[in-house]
Write a protein that holds these residues in place. Sequence first.
Motif, PDB file in Angstrom:
ATOM      1  N   ARG A 172       0.832  -1.208   0.000  1.00 23.76           N
ATOM      2  CA  ARG A 172       0.000   0.000   0.000  1.00 23.76           C
ATOM      3  C   ARG A 172       0.868   1.260   0.000  1.00 23.76           C
ATOM      4  NH1 ARG A 172      -5.270   0.905   3.938  1.00 23.76           N
ATOM      5  NH2 ARG A 172      -6.087   2.721   2.826  1.00 23.76           N
ATOM      6  N   VAL A 173       1.959   1.235   0.761  1.00 19.41           N
ATOM      7  CA  VAL A 173       2.879   2.375   0.775  1.00 19.41           C
ATOM      8  C   VAL A 173       3.513   2.565  -0.601  1.00 19.41           C
ATOM      9  CG1 VAL A 173       5.047   3.265   1.725  1.00 19.41           C
ATOM     10  CG2 VAL A 173       3.353   2.227   3.248  1.00 19.41           C
ATOM     11  N   VAL A 174       3.926   1.470  -1.228  1.00 23.71           N
ATOM     12  CA  VAL A 174       4.526   1.552  -2.563  1.00 23.71           C
ATOM     13  C   VAL A 174       3.526   2.129  -3.561  1.00 23.71           C
ATOM     14  CG1 VAL A 174       5.473   0.218  -4.482  1.00 23.71           C
ATOM     15  CG2 VAL A 174       6.205  -0.270  -2.143  1.00 23.71           C
ATOM     16  N   ALA A 175       2.282   1.690  -3.486  1.00 22.41           N
ATOM     17  CA  ALA A 175       1.261   2.229  -4.388  1.00 22.41           C
ATOM     18  C   ALA A 175       1.099   3.734  -4.182  1.00 22.41           C
ATOM     19  CB  ALA A 175      -0.065   1.508  -4.161  1.00 22.41           C
ATOM     20  N   THR A 190      20.472   0.243  15.043  1.00 25.82           N
ATOM     21  CA  THR A 190      20.399   0.993  13.794  1.00 25.82           C
ATOM     22  C   THR A 190      19.123   0.633  13.049  1.00 25.82           C
ATOM     23  OG1 THR A 190      22.813   1.019  13.625  1.00 25.82           O
ATOM     24  CG2 THR A 190      21.569   1.486  11.621  1.00 25.82           C
ATOM     25  N   LEU A 191      18.316   1.627  12.758  1.00 26.66           N
ATOM     26  CA  LEU A 191      17.094   1.408  11.995  1.00 26.66           C
ATOM     27  C   LEU A 191      17.447   1.356  10.511  1.00 26.66           C
ATOM     28  CD1 LEU A 191      13.900   1.346  12.330  1.00 26.66           C
ATOM     29  CD2 LEU A 191      14.000   3.701  11.495  1.00 26.66           C
ATOM     30  N   PRO A 192      17.231   0.216   9.829  1.00 22.42           N
ATOM     31  CA  PRO A 192      17.545   0.136   8.400  1.00 22.42           C
ATOM     32  C   PRO A 192      16.758   1.163   7.600  1.00 22.42           C
ATOM     33  CG  PRO A 192      17.235  -2.058   9.321  1.00 22.42           C
ATOM     34  CD  PRO A 192      16.794  -1.087  10.374  1.00 22.42           C
ATOM     35  N   PRO A 193      17.353   1.720   6.547  1.00 23.95           N
ATOM     36  CA  PRO A 193      16.696   2.797   5.779  1.00 23.95           C
ATOM     37  C   PRO A 193      15.330   2.430   5.223  1.00 23.95           C
ATOM     38  CG  PRO A 193      19.016   2.664   5.220  1.00 23.95           C
ATOM     39  CD  PRO A 193      18.729   1.486   6.097  1.00 23.95           C
ATOM     40  N   VAL A 194      15.089   1.150   4.924  1.00 24.61           N
ATOM     41  CA  VAL A 194      13.795   0.762   4.365  1.00 24.61           C
ATOM     42  C   VAL A 194      12.666   1.125   5.311  1.00 24.61           C
ATOM     43  CG1 VAL A 194      14.009  -1.623   5.236  1.00 24.61           C
ATOM     44  CG2 VAL A 194      12.438  -1.110   3.356  1.00 24.61           C
ATOM     45  N   PHE A 195      12.887   1.017   6.612  1.00 29.73           N
ATOM     46  CA  PHE A 195      11.814   1.295   7.562  1.00 29.73           C
ATOM     47  C   PHE A 195      11.569   2.795   7.698  1.00 29.73           C
ATOM     48  CE2 PHE A 195      13.456  -2.897   8.860  1.00 29.73           C
ATOM     49  CZ  PHE A 195      12.295  -3.628   8.676  1.00 29.73           C
ATOM     50  N   GLY A 196      12.630   3.581   7.634  1.00 33.52           N
ATOM     51  CA  GLY A 196      12.454   5.022   7.628  1.00 33.52           C
ATOM     52  C   GLY A 196      11.670   5.479   6.410  1.00 33.52           C
ATOM     53  N   GLN A 244       8.005   7.329   6.575  1.00 29.32           N
ATOM     54  CA  GLN A 244       7.812   8.673   6.041  1.00 29.32           C
ATOM     55  C   GLN A 244       6.832   8.685   4.863  1.00 29.32           C
ATOM     56  OE1 GLN A 244      11.480  10.864   5.319  1.00 29.32           O
ATOM     57  NE2 GLN A 244      12.492   9.796   6.997  1.00 29.32           N
ATOM     58  N   THR A 245       6.971   7.735   3.957  1.00 28.82           N
ATOM     59  CA  THR A 245       6.115   7.709   2.772  1.00 28.82           C
ATOM     60  C   THR A 245       4.677   7.389   3.142  1.00 28.82           C
ATOM     61  OG1 THR A 245       8.023   6.964   1.482  1.00 28.82           O
ATOM     62  CG2 THR A 245       5.860   6.726   0.458  1.00 28.82           C
ATOM     63  N   GLY A 246       4.493   6.509   4.107  1.00 34.68           N
ATOM     64  CA  GLY A 246       3.151   6.112   4.506  1.00 34.68           C
ATOM     65  C   GLY A 246       2.587   6.895   5.673  1.00 34.68           C
ATOM     66  N   GLY A 247       3.386   7.818   6.239  1.00 35.93           N
ATOM     67  CA  GLY A 247       2.918   8.555   7.411  1.00 35.93           C
ATOM     68  C   GLY A 247       2.602   7.635   8.570  1.00 35.93           C
ATOM     69  N   ILE A 248       3.440   6.639   8.768  1.00 34.99           N
ATOM     70  CA  ILE A 248       3.191   5.603   9.783  1.00 34.99           C
ATOM     71  C   ILE A 248       3.880   5.992  11.086  1.00 34.99           C
ATOM     72  CG2 ILE A 248       3.326   3.144  10.326  1.00 34.99           C
ATOM     73  CD1 ILE A 248       3.749   2.666   7.293  1.00 34.99           C
ATOM     74  N   GLU A 249       3.150   5.992  12.190  1.00 38.23           N
ATOM     75  CA  GLU A 249       3.697   6.369  13.485  1.00 38.23           C
ATOM     76  C   GLU A 249       4.596   5.267  14.042  1.00 38.23           C
ATOM     77  OE1 GLU A 249       0.471   7.437  16.020  1.00 38.23           O
ATOM     78  OE2 GLU A 249      -0.038   9.236  14.870  1.00 38.23           O
ATOM     79  N   ALA A 250       5.471   5.666  14.969  1.00 34.50           N
ATOM     80  CA  ALA A 250       6.446   4.723  15.537  1.00 34.50           C
ATOM     81  C   ALA A 250       5.778   3.514  16.167  1.00 34.50           C
ATOM     82  CB  ALA A 250       7.331   5.443  16.552  1.00 34.50           C
ATOM     83  N   ARG A 294       8.686  -2.875  27.378  1.00 29.61           N
ATOM     84  CA  ARG A 294       8.538  -1.424  27.293  1.00 29.61           C
ATOM     85  C   ARG A 294       9.642  -0.898  26.395  1.00 29.61           C
ATOM     86  NH1 ARG A 294       8.763   0.612  32.756  1.00 29.61           N
ATOM     87  NH2 ARG A 294      10.969   1.135  32.509  1.00 29.61           N
ATOM     88  N   ILE A 295       9.260  -0.155  25.351  1.00 30.94           N
ATOM     89  CA  ILE A 295      10.231   0.324  24.355  1.00 30.94           C
ATOM     90  C   ILE A 295      10.219   1.838  24.337  1.00 30.94           C
ATOM     91  CG2 ILE A 295      10.983   0.213  21.954  1.00 30.94           C
ATOM     92  CD1 ILE A 295       9.300  -2.331  21.658  1.00 30.94           C
ATOM     93  N   ALA A 296      11.391   2.433  24.567  1.00 30.62           N
ATOM     94  CA  ALA A 296      11.541   3.884  24.456  1.00 30.62           C
ATOM     95  C   ALA A 296      11.868   4.224  23.012  1.00 30.62           C
ATOM     96  CB  ALA A 296      12.649   4.373  25.378  1.00 30.62           C
ATOM     97  N   THR A 297      11.086   5.113  22.409  1.00 29.78           N
ATOM     98  CA  THR A 297      11.327   5.531  21.025  1.00 29.78           C
ATOM     99  C   THR A 297      11.611   7.027  21.010  1.00 29.78           C
ATOM    100  OG1 THR A 297       8.937   5.801  20.730  1.00 29.78           O
ATOM    101  CG2 THR A 297       9.915   3.736  19.993  1.00 29.78           C
ATOM    102  N   PRO A 298      12.866   7.439  20.914  1.00 30.28           N
ATOM    103  CA  PRO A 298      13.218   8.856  20.941  1.00 30.28           C
ATOM    104  C   PRO A 298      12.677   9.602  19.736  1.00 30.28           C
ATOM    105  CG  PRO A 298      15.105   7.542  20.289  1.00 30.28           C
ATOM    106  CD  PRO A 298      14.033   6.560  20.717  1.00 30.28           C
ATOM    107  N   ASP A 299      12.464  10.902  19.896  1.00 25.14           N
ATOM    108  CA  ASP A 299      12.025  11.755  18.790  1.00 25.14           C
ATOM    109  C   ASP A 299      13.031  11.643  17.639  1.00 25.14           C
ATOM    110  OD1 ASP A 299      10.788  14.428  20.917  1.00 25.14           O
ATOM    111  OD2 ASP A 299       9.842  12.586  20.233  1.00 25.14           O
ATOM    112  N   GLY A 300      12.514  11.540  16.446  1.00 22.92           N
ATOM    113  CA  GLY A 300      13.382  11.462  15.281  1.00 22.92           C
ATOM    114  C   GLY A 300      13.840  10.062  14.934  1.00 22.92           C
ATOM    115  N   TRP A 301      13.415   9.047  15.692  1.00 21.03           N
ATOM    116  CA  TRP A 301      13.894   7.691  15.461  1.00 21.03           C
ATOM    117  C   TRP A 301      13.563   7.207  14.044  1.00 21.03           C
ATOM    118  CZ3 TRP A 301      10.971   2.773  15.746  1.00 21.03           C
ATOM    119  CH2 TRP A 301      11.802   1.655  15.739  1.00 21.03           C
ATOM    120  N   LEU A 302      12.407   7.600  13.524  1.00 24.99           N
ATOM    121  CA  LEU A 302      11.982   7.122  12.200  1.00 24.99           C
ATOM    122  C   LEU A 302      12.328   8.087  11.080  1.00 24.99           C
ATOM    123  CD1 LEU A 302       8.518   5.575  13.102  1.00 24.99           C
ATOM    124  CD2 LEU A 302      10.568   4.351  12.432  1.00 24.99           C
ATOM    125  N   ARG A 303      13.033   9.169  11.386  1.00 25.23           N
ATOM    126  CA  ARG A 303      13.363  10.133  10.341  1.00 25.23           C
ATOM    127  C   ARG A 303      14.708   9.817   9.697  1.00 25.23           C
ATOM    128  NH1 ARG A 303      10.853  13.272  14.324  1.00 25.23           N
ATOM    129  NH2 ARG A 303       8.922  14.207  13.612  1.00 25.23           N
TER     130      ARG A 303
END
Length: 349
Positions: free
Chosen positions: A196-199, A274-280, A284-290, A340-349
């Motif tokens: 769906r994101v690719v589309a 390290t978050l692999p670039p595919v997930f970022g 971003q493309t799908g507007g998907i929250e952390a 419990r997972i801490a997700t810092p601001d900018g983690w998905l950017r």
Amino acid sequence: MASMTYRASGVDIDAGDALVERIKPLARATARKGVLGGIGGFGALFDPKAAGFTDPVLVATTDGVGTKLRLAIDTGRHATVGIDLVAMCVNDLVVQGAEPLMFLDYFATGKLDVAQAAAVIGGIADGCKLAGCALVGGETAEMPGMYSAEDYDLAGFAVGAAERGSLLPAGVAPGDAVLGLASSGVHSNGYSLVRRVVAASGLGWDAPAPFDPSRTLGEALLAPTRIYVRSLLTLHRAGLLKAAAHITGGGLPGNFPRVLPDGALAVLDAAAWTLPPVFGWLAQTGGIEAAEMLKVFNCGIGMALVVPDAAAARAILEAEGETVFEIGRIEAAEGAGAVRIATPDGWLR
């Protein structure tokens, strides 16, 4: 009235026989100690004693590849989804302390294309070799009217064994370290959302991948699921593995609690790996929250391990070729095992 035939109804028995002959060498190449007989019988036989087990407990798993198959079909790339199929099964075996012994597959299609099926099953054989298990049989079903002619579906079945006293999880306690083993990409979960994101991106499968321009988008997203069997068995046999979770659908929040006892809280820091670039790119493309990313995808961690000695475990795992991150610790808490997972601001950017 003209005589009716099975072939005229859409099922070609001769093509099925040709496929069996074509894949026999692939299956023979996966042979290991304990296998009795070969492809072509009505069942597969395995002798755990011949494989070196004294008092084995058998462990069985089954899984599929999901809608990642749609991508393989649409791109005409069939050589690696068989590795995915094996990985999804054997990774579930090894987290229980079991060694994969044998594997069977189910291949269903609308019209049997021998070359296509052989490519898929060749990938299954490759996965079995990576996992150290034998491809001992399977089933090919040609079902016109159930599937479109070029479509197919896969299911896999793995059987393994562990000595009775070595099953996992065992002994998880506060103070233990949590290690994450890097994934090879999206693996085999979440592809309905990926597609769906690719589309939404407007990109074709043959376009350069925005997160890896050296490959096409289709090629990059078909990177096969990593098989962790050999490294985890080595760690377990060294006495340094208390628990392991295969991170599939549900992500870390959905899978890691399955191996934690009551009173154990896994406190993880997403900034520790390290978050692999595919997930970022997907986020971003799908507007998907952390939180949604972590629930749907592995986000770079294909296996989460509980170990008593992080440094010793890391040395063994890295020697086996794994990329290792120390991502958290086990703490005492009330109630069922949790994460419990801490997700810092900018983690998905």
